[in-house]
Design an enzyme around this catalytic site. Structure first.
Site, PDB file in Angstrom:
ATOM      1  N   LEU A   1       5.246 -11.540  -4.292  1.00 32.23           N
ATOM      2  CA  LEU A   1       5.938 -11.948  -3.069  1.00 32.23           C
ATOM      3  C   LEU A   1       5.229 -11.371  -1.844  1.00 32.23           C
ATOM      4  CD1 LEU A   1       9.555 -11.407  -4.446  1.00 32.23           C
ATOM      5  CD2 LEU A   1       8.253 -13.529  -4.376  1.00 32.23           C
TER       6      LEU A   1
ATOM      7  N   LYS B   1      -4.554  -0.582  -2.436  1.00 34.79           N
ATOM      8  CA  LYS B   1      -4.687  -1.906  -1.832  1.00 34.79           C
ATOM      9  C   LYS B   1      -4.559  -1.822  -0.316  1.00 34.79           C
ATOM     10  CE  LYS B   1      -4.762  -6.380  -1.230  1.00 34.79           C
ATOM     11  NZ  LYS B   1      -3.720  -7.381  -1.412  1.00 34.79           N
TER      12      LYS B   1
ATOM     13  N   LYS C   1       0.851  -6.105   8.232  1.00 40.81           N
ATOM     14  CA  LYS C   1       1.788  -5.472   7.298  1.00 40.81           C
ATOM     15  C   LYS C   1       1.076  -4.415   6.448  1.00 40.81           C
ATOM     16  CE  LYS C   1       2.240  -6.786   3.325  1.00 40.81           C
ATOM     17  NZ  LYS C   1       2.306  -7.429   2.007  1.00 40.81           N
TER      18      LYS C   1
END
Lengths: 296, 296, 296, 296
Positions: free
Chosen positions: D66, D172, D241
């Site tokens: 998601l 990440k 983000k």
């Protein structure tokens, strides 16, 4: 007379609790270090509690004044915890310089037990606490604030309703962030002028008659830096924490805030370098060391 | 009576020159736009000069008040230039908000012609100029400053000797840098609080009673931002220039100055975005736009 | 055969001059420390000059390789200076990692004497110099570059015309600025991961297979930081200088460059802390110290 | 054959799920937009689920992909939520580019139901997903990772165990933070050189042969910026983000990280300016606009 519990008798909590006692409230106190609890009780008519749960049993108003919101949250649970002692209908007044997110979580847990919560951090230092002239920044329900007012008035002079839960924390953190920004940037500017041969007294004299003036240039630098006094009145470690709160609020609100975020990093660096006991104004020493130039 | 030449009849130069005239000095004026020179002469008893050389011929004291040091330097050479008209023994008073490096070069060239130089930027705005209450920050020889004092006193109230040539420029630039840092960072903090639902009036009320207060929080935000008035009193473009000078001074002095350098970038960005005519306080509009939140 | 003068026999200048000599040019050398001049002459067929003027007398091509442009500029004047020895029609090739503004001033003074100037800083380190595989970044006239090519080819493999005078300096400075930004920011990211318990080898393994990779993550960190070797191949002090040049170029060009400007401050701080001899990669030690975490 | 549930059929989730199906796993899929779920089922042998609970009922391995950890967390509760469908002993593989703090909370809730959790964000883009060559960064128990390996191997080539829960997210995020730092800072440097008249092709040619090179300078700028192609392969909004996650990790770990924190602010500003659909490399357009200079 209203029954009050006061938890956290630190440098500022002690004189605040003292004023609550002197105002005639029926007071129970608790502090992590038991000796300090006993000393306070011995010096006043307050009752010394043996645990957070014991402290708040029967209290109509509970005041906490700890280092961080996480400290407050850590007192909630367990057999000796606040939740075990708090009665429905009580009012919880958190004078910790806390963070809005944790305050919101605490408020939610208290609400589930029928306890109202306001965050009510203070400014004005130990002398303001002793004289009852603190500024109190309140977040939460206005009705809850009104119930808290008599207790707050025993140590606070200016009591300001800032908004919902966490708004008091946020305003306090932002005020302190501005202080931090002023301290560091005034240090940069005066170090450069000093290296150029300009007397920082002369520079401050000009600035304080001009548009660049601030509480920092008018009071902190003349009294604490130029004199090399650097009195330890407010720990750098705590200002670092406040900057972290302010920086998180700005990020949470999605507001670009490069100066605030950078200053948070600079004080993190200064904190790592100067340790836990340094005063907030000593951050200037980091600039001085790297510039090879005292501001004096 | 001392003969004075005044070059640069801009927003602040005009009322300064006016006060020099009113103080009874024998005045010659020059401005790049000839019409403005004539208007001034028509409004006073001053003589209108046709060139920089013409303006300073016979002058004992020469006052310049231009946008940048480079503008001053550009008037030195050529048949109509200052060096062609200046007499040995004259005193050159540069009220431009200049940069120390260029001021030093100008001073050196004048010294070679037997002309003394002081940098003497002012603060206090057009109203201070009109009322003769400017602060004058002086760099250069103290003896030269003493010779300039009668002229400076016609428009300045607080006349401060900051150090050698360039020290006045540096102090002026650093004051303005502090102003810029305060404007931007107060904008960041109040935008975040506003988005959180805190009334910025309430936040400023607290800050102005606390350690985070500054001239910016006490005056600029209440009068100019919250009101959305944003009067155009001091151009952002000029504050951008001043930040560039301050940032260069800190680099030249090898003083780490991350907040100052970052703020210089932010105002460069604001200047690019808002253009030449925007007021310095309008930098806050950039934060507001990016945050999607007015501070009001 | 072309007569060449080479001034500046430092860590990289020495092997560059050596290759010029080995290529068969008639070489005269000069170094501030006379012993080094003599050692070089003893090891080759080069003539040892006694002054800059002596070195360049009769030279068709003059190569300088000093620490800064200011050092080059300081050799121009005086009875023993370059201008006293240079013949009209000579070509001046400045391999110093210089700054565009000073290079422009030098070029202007040389042009007045009929001497062409190109800035030609190199990258590739001492081993590249020894093997004749340096990259040479050239600013100036293309015709002048063509004249310089035979000499440049003796130590350079990739010779790139970047633009007018100063363009070579600017490209070199920007390359090094990117290096500095990569070193510091990779240090930040790996320190945080290390504190979280992630093995930095694992993290680099991932990054080097992904979009975040750079020469710094592929080579410098694995070979120099994780091994704790920190070999001294390129001084932090020089990288600090290069950042200053890059930062000044961006400001001069009025380009907002917050990351570049901030990194310049961070290396200034690291330079002040680690001193003159530290290697550029040791800047990471500052992050490690403040984070209380080695990247290893 | 192992029963697998795959939730989240976005730009990268779709081809990942496709490879899971093609590898022969018994697959059930779910997507918030039901049409997309049906389309996927129609194109494969996968079963289309009607809710998260329905999707995971009977699944041995659940894969989520998601936008954010908060999206994953929001699927946990309620009658149709994941917790209602998950069986004890199942394995939860979260391929979302998530944040370590939320991942830890999710892991804790799943553990209480006897479900193991690993965070397993991927890099390599849609083409890597289609070709099964993604890099998978895993946080959590090594034993859990080993159980997940067969499924991960259907779309991932390099599967790296980074540490405990959240370590995959952190690695990440840090990789992407480095990417963001490279994109912005390369933009600053090339904009300044371009304004100076240096061809950015020439500058990149030099940098890519030198110490300042990165994936950004070698690939992104030549292919996307200089060509003005700016293909939309990875949204700026998502990189913003990721920077927020990386910046929070560094703060949580108490690591001074001024460049990382500043870059997070710059991308927040670019995101506000360029909107939701812009590609991450388009951040360079902000620099170009403010500099008044295209890098081309």
């Amino acid at each position: 007379m209203t029954q009050v519990a006061f938890l956290g008798l630190g440098a500022i909590g002690w004189p605040m609790a003292r004023r609550v006692a002197d105002a005639g409230f029926e007071l129970t106190v608790w502090n992590r270090t038991a000796a300090r609890t006993r000393d306070f009780a011995a010096a006043t008519k307050a009752r010394a509690a043996t645990s957070p749960a014991d402290a708040v049993r029967g209290a109509e108003v509970v005041v906490t004044c700890l280092s961080t919101s996480k400290h407050v949250a850590s007192l909630l649970d367990g057999a000796d915890g606040l939740l075990a002692g708090l009665a429905r209908g009580a009012l919880f007044v958190d004078c910790t310089s806390g963070d809005p997110a944790t305050s919101a979580r605490i408020a939610e847990r208290l609400a589930a037990q029928g306890v109202a919560y306001i965050d009510a951090p203070v400014s004005g230092g130990t002398s303001g606490a002793e004289q009852g002239t603190l500024t109190v920044m309140v977040g939460g329900d206005r009705a809850a604030l009104d119930r808290a007012r008599p207790v707050l008035a025993s140590f606070g002079k200016k009591i300001v309703h800032c908004g919902g839960v966490g708004a008091g924390d946020a305003v306090k953190a932002m005020n302190n962030a501005m202080l931090a920004i002023h301290v560091w940037s005034t240090g940069e500017c005066l170090a450069a002028l000093s290296r150029m041969g300009v007397d920082p007294r002369v520079a401050l004299d000009v600035v304080n008659a001009s548009s660049g003036r601030s509480n920092t240039s008018e009071n902190l630098f003349p009294q604490r830096v130029l004199t090399r006094a650097f009195p330890r009145t407010f720990r750098l470690a705590l200002l670092d924490k406040d900057l972290g709160i302010a920086a998180a609020v700005a990020r949470e609100q999605n507001v670009p805030s490069p100066i605030l975020q950078l200053t948070a990093e600079l004080f993190r660096m200064a904190h790592a370098e100067l340790g836990e006991e340094a005063d907030h104004v000593e951050a200037v020493r980091v600039i001085e060391r790297l510039a090879g130039q005292e501001i004096a």
